[in-house]
Design an enzyme around this catalytic site. Sequence first.
Site, PDB file in Angstrom:
ATOM      1  N   HIS A  24      10.820  49.861  31.418  1.00 37.62           N
ATOM      2  CA  HIS A  24       9.816  49.346  32.354  1.00 37.62           C
ATOM      3  C   HIS A  24       8.436  49.657  31.783  1.00 37.62           C
ATOM      4  O   HIS A  24       7.612  50.285  32.453  1.00 37.62           O
ATOM      5  CB  HIS A  24       9.981  50.127  33.664  1.00 37.62           C
ATOM      6  CG  HIS A  24      10.000  49.330  34.917  1.00 37.62           C
ATOM      7  ND1 HIS A  24       9.409  49.792  36.053  1.00 37.62           N
ATOM      8  CD2 HIS A  24      10.534  48.143  35.246  1.00 37.62           C
ATOM      9  CE1 HIS A  24       9.606  48.930  37.031  1.00 37.62           C
ATOM     10  NE2 HIS A  24      10.278  47.923  36.561  1.00 37.62           N
ATOM     11  N   HIS A  80      18.445  38.183  39.948  1.00 39.71           N
ATOM     12  CA  HIS A  80      17.107  38.774  39.764  1.00 39.71           C
ATOM     13  C   HIS A  80      16.561  38.326  38.419  1.00 39.71           C
ATOM     14  O   HIS A  80      17.307  38.261  37.442  1.00 39.71           O
ATOM     15  CB  HIS A  80      17.247  40.297  39.812  1.00 39.71           C
ATOM     16  CG  HIS A  80      15.977  41.072  39.713  1.00 39.71           C
ATOM     17  ND1 HIS A  80      14.748  40.585  40.108  1.00 39.71           N
ATOM     18  CD2 HIS A  80      15.734  42.350  39.280  1.00 39.71           C
ATOM     19  CE1 HIS A  80      13.828  41.523  39.924  1.00 39.71           C
ATOM     20  NE2 HIS A  80      14.397  42.592  39.411  1.00 39.71           N
ATOM     21  N   GLU A  82      13.837  39.793  36.713  1.00 44.06           N
ATOM     22  CA  GLU A  82      13.113  40.730  35.850  1.00 44.06           C
ATOM     23  C   GLU A  82      13.753  40.690  34.450  1.00 44.06           C
ATOM     24  O   GLU A  82      14.972  40.546  34.334  1.00 44.06           O
ATOM     25  CB  GLU A  82      13.129  42.147  36.444  1.00 44.06           C
ATOM     26  CG  GLU A  82      12.101  43.036  35.759  1.00 44.06           C
ATOM     27  CD  GLU A  82      11.778  44.331  36.501  1.00 44.06           C
ATOM     28  OE1 GLU A  82      12.379  44.611  37.554  1.00 44.06           O
ATOM     29  OE2 GLU A  82      10.894  45.069  36.003  1.00 44.06           O
ATOM     30  N   ASP A  84      14.842  42.549  32.253  1.00 43.49           N
ATOM     31  CA  ASP A  84      16.016  43.347  31.879  1.00 43.49           C
ATOM     32  C   ASP A  84      17.315  42.659  32.305  1.00 43.49           C
ATOM     33  O   ASP A  84      18.391  43.018  31.827  1.00 43.49           O
ATOM     34  CB  ASP A  84      15.948  44.784  32.424  1.00 43.49           C
ATOM     35  CG  ASP A  84      15.608  44.873  33.897  1.00 43.49           C
ATOM     36  OD1 ASP A  84      14.883  44.017  34.406  1.00 43.49           O
ATOM     37  OD2 ASP A  84      16.060  45.837  34.550  1.00 43.49           O
ATOM     38  N   HIS A 147      14.540  44.275  43.925  1.00 43.88           N
ATOM     39  CA  HIS A 147      13.332  45.039  43.754  1.00 43.88           C
ATOM     40  C   HIS A 147      12.076  44.168  43.662  1.00 43.88           C
ATOM     41  O   HIS A 147      10.956  44.659  43.765  1.00 43.88           O
ATOM     42  CB  HIS A 147      13.602  45.867  42.501  1.00 43.88           C
ATOM     43  CG  HIS A 147      12.589  46.289  41.584  1.00 43.88           C
ATOM     44  ND1 HIS A 147      12.558  46.003  40.243  1.00 43.88           N
ATOM     45  CD2 HIS A 147      11.516  47.079  41.815  1.00 43.88           C
ATOM     46  CE1 HIS A 147      11.556  46.588  39.679  1.00 43.88           C
ATOM     47  NE2 HIS A 147      10.898  47.249  40.584  1.00 43.88           N
ATOM     48  N   ASP A 166      19.680  45.312  41.197  1.00 40.10           N
ATOM     49  CA  ASP A 166      18.971  46.605  41.088  1.00 40.10           C
ATOM     50  C   ASP A 166      19.413  47.602  42.167  1.00 40.10           C
ATOM     51  O   ASP A 166      19.280  48.814  41.978  1.00 40.10           O
ATOM     52  CB  ASP A 166      17.462  46.387  41.210  1.00 40.10           C
ATOM     53  CG  ASP A 166      16.808  45.992  39.884  1.00 40.10           C
ATOM     54  OD1 ASP A 166      17.402  46.256  38.817  1.00 40.10           O
ATOM     55  OD2 ASP A 166      15.709  45.423  39.922  1.00 40.10           O
ATOM     56  N   TYR A 194      16.579  56.999  40.047  1.00 40.43           N
ATOM     57  CA  TYR A 194      16.417  55.542  40.084  1.00 40.43           C
ATOM     58  C   TYR A 194      15.780  55.121  41.408  1.00 40.43           C
ATOM     59  O   TYR A 194      14.840  54.320  41.447  1.00 40.43           O
ATOM     60  CB  TYR A 194      17.794  54.892  39.908  1.00 40.43           C
ATOM     61  CG  TYR A 194      17.790  53.394  39.839  1.00 40.43           C
ATOM     62  CD1 TYR A 194      17.785  52.737  38.615  1.00 40.43           C
ATOM     63  CD2 TYR A 194      17.810  52.633  40.991  1.00 40.43           C
ATOM     64  CE1 TYR A 194      17.792  51.358  38.549  1.00 40.43           C
ATOM     65  CE2 TYR A 194      17.818  51.255  40.939  1.00 40.43           C
ATOM     66  CZ  TYR A 194      17.804  50.621  39.711  1.00 40.43           C
ATOM     67  OH  TYR A 194      17.806  49.249  39.656  1.00 40.43           O
ATOM     68  N   HIS A 227      22.726  47.942  36.775  1.00 42.64           N
ATOM     69  CA  HIS A 227      22.416  49.101  35.926  1.00 42.64           C
ATOM     70  C   HIS A 227      23.425  50.203  36.236  1.00 42.64           C
ATOM     71  O   HIS A 227      23.628  50.561  37.402  1.00 42.64           O
ATOM     72  CB  HIS A 227      21.025  49.663  36.224  1.00 42.64           C
ATOM     73  CG  HIS A 227      19.899  48.747  35.866  1.00 42.64           C
ATOM     74  ND1 HIS A 227      19.632  48.347  34.576  1.00 42.64           N
ATOM     75  CD2 HIS A 227      18.941  48.174  36.626  1.00 42.64           C
ATOM     76  CE1 HIS A 227      18.566  47.562  34.566  1.00 42.64           C
ATOM     77  NE2 HIS A 227      18.135  47.427  35.806  1.00 42.64           N
TER      78      HIS A 227
HETATM   79 FE1  FEO Z   1      14.028  44.841  38.797  1.00 39.33          FE
HETATM   80 FE2  FEO Z   1      16.561  46.061  36.717  1.00 39.33          FE
HETATM   81  O1  FEO Z   1      15.109  44.975  37.265  1.00 39.33           O
END
Ligand code: FEO
Length: 396
Positions: A24, A80, A82, A84, A147, A166, A194, A227
């Site tokens: 991040h 999502h 993002e 990643d 998120h 997430d 986290y 994750h």
């Molecule tokens: Fe909000 Fe793992 O990305």
Amino acid sequence: MSARIIKENVYSVGAIDWDERHFHGYTYVTKRGVTYNSYLIMDEKITLIDTVRDGFQKEWLGNIKAVTDPSKIEVVIINHIEPDHSGGFPEIVKLCPNAQFYGTEKARAGLLKYYGVQAKNWTSVKSGASVNIGKRTLDFIDAAMLHWPDNMFTYSAYDKILFSNDGFGQHYATDKVFDDEVDYAAFMDELQKYYANILWPFSQVLAAKLAAIAKLNLQIELIAPSHGLVLRKYIPEVMEKYLFWSKNSTVNKIAVVFETMWKSTEAMAKKIVEGIASEGVDAVLFDVTKTDRTDIAAYMLDAKGFIFGSSTHDGEMLPVIAGFLHFLKGSKAKNRKAFAFGSYGWSGEAVQDIQDTVGNIAEFGEPVKVVFASTQEELDKCFQAGKEFAKKIKAT
Ligand code: FEO
């Protein structure tokens, strides 16, 4: 790695980033690395849930190929955007040009902005929408701000799996798949870290979402985040923690976080901790220049008391604690008590600077200030401040 079965005909096909230490950008120290989980469901319509970070497509596609030809994927779900999770989006669009893609409208727009790529067949979905892929019907559940605004969860009633992206994640690179295959304390540490560093600011939204999900009475045997480890054994424990954290609930413990120039503020901090200990309340002393801020935040997530110290430097608090407090104020913590302390030479603005910076996340009591180095009397005052603060923590 290869594809790993999490349920009959459901595979974890993501990538493991063993070496990632600053996730991040520079906001999150991931001392155990990171995984970018993606899931493959082998049904009449082969379905992929989420992709991986850019740079990990080779490992990811290799894992998919261990199960099926990626070009046979007919349904792609983007929970999502993002990077990643969406780094593999352009590649999967290219590989599966006729696949049907599902995600929120915000996901569609965001992917286009990120990659300049649009799936030919895209359906924007909201809570209540679903897709049948054969034996399974996959339900979409809005998860905005968990998120980012585009987030959603996907639920497979057939498998009793919630694909939570997430939500419920942990940054924990491992070749294991399930929560009960790794050390429990390490798993819970990463879960808490986290939450503190990714989800804390969205606690109010999360509390409402957990309540809404509870009303749906979903049968959940597995929670498969994007994750870390898939939750199998510890779902009740994790849910209990999430409910607790999302309400900004706290325990009687105190974080004392400081930065010092010539050890005078450090001496004050140590006396404050002695005072707290004299009341039997747990406290941890963090020199913010020595402990990573993401670990400090993890401890603070459920701490009722925050105490911040800094020497005054050029009319302000010191720069490392200033950075930490700017980071922390984004947590939108609630229900916390605090005070500031610090040594100074001639004007002593640091304590006010601290209160001005994080006055939004805690109720501040009287500060403690000392000129240059503490006398014994002033050290006694610090001890007393810690003791009285600990009493207040116990009493509320
Ligand atoms: Fe909000 Fe793992 O990305």
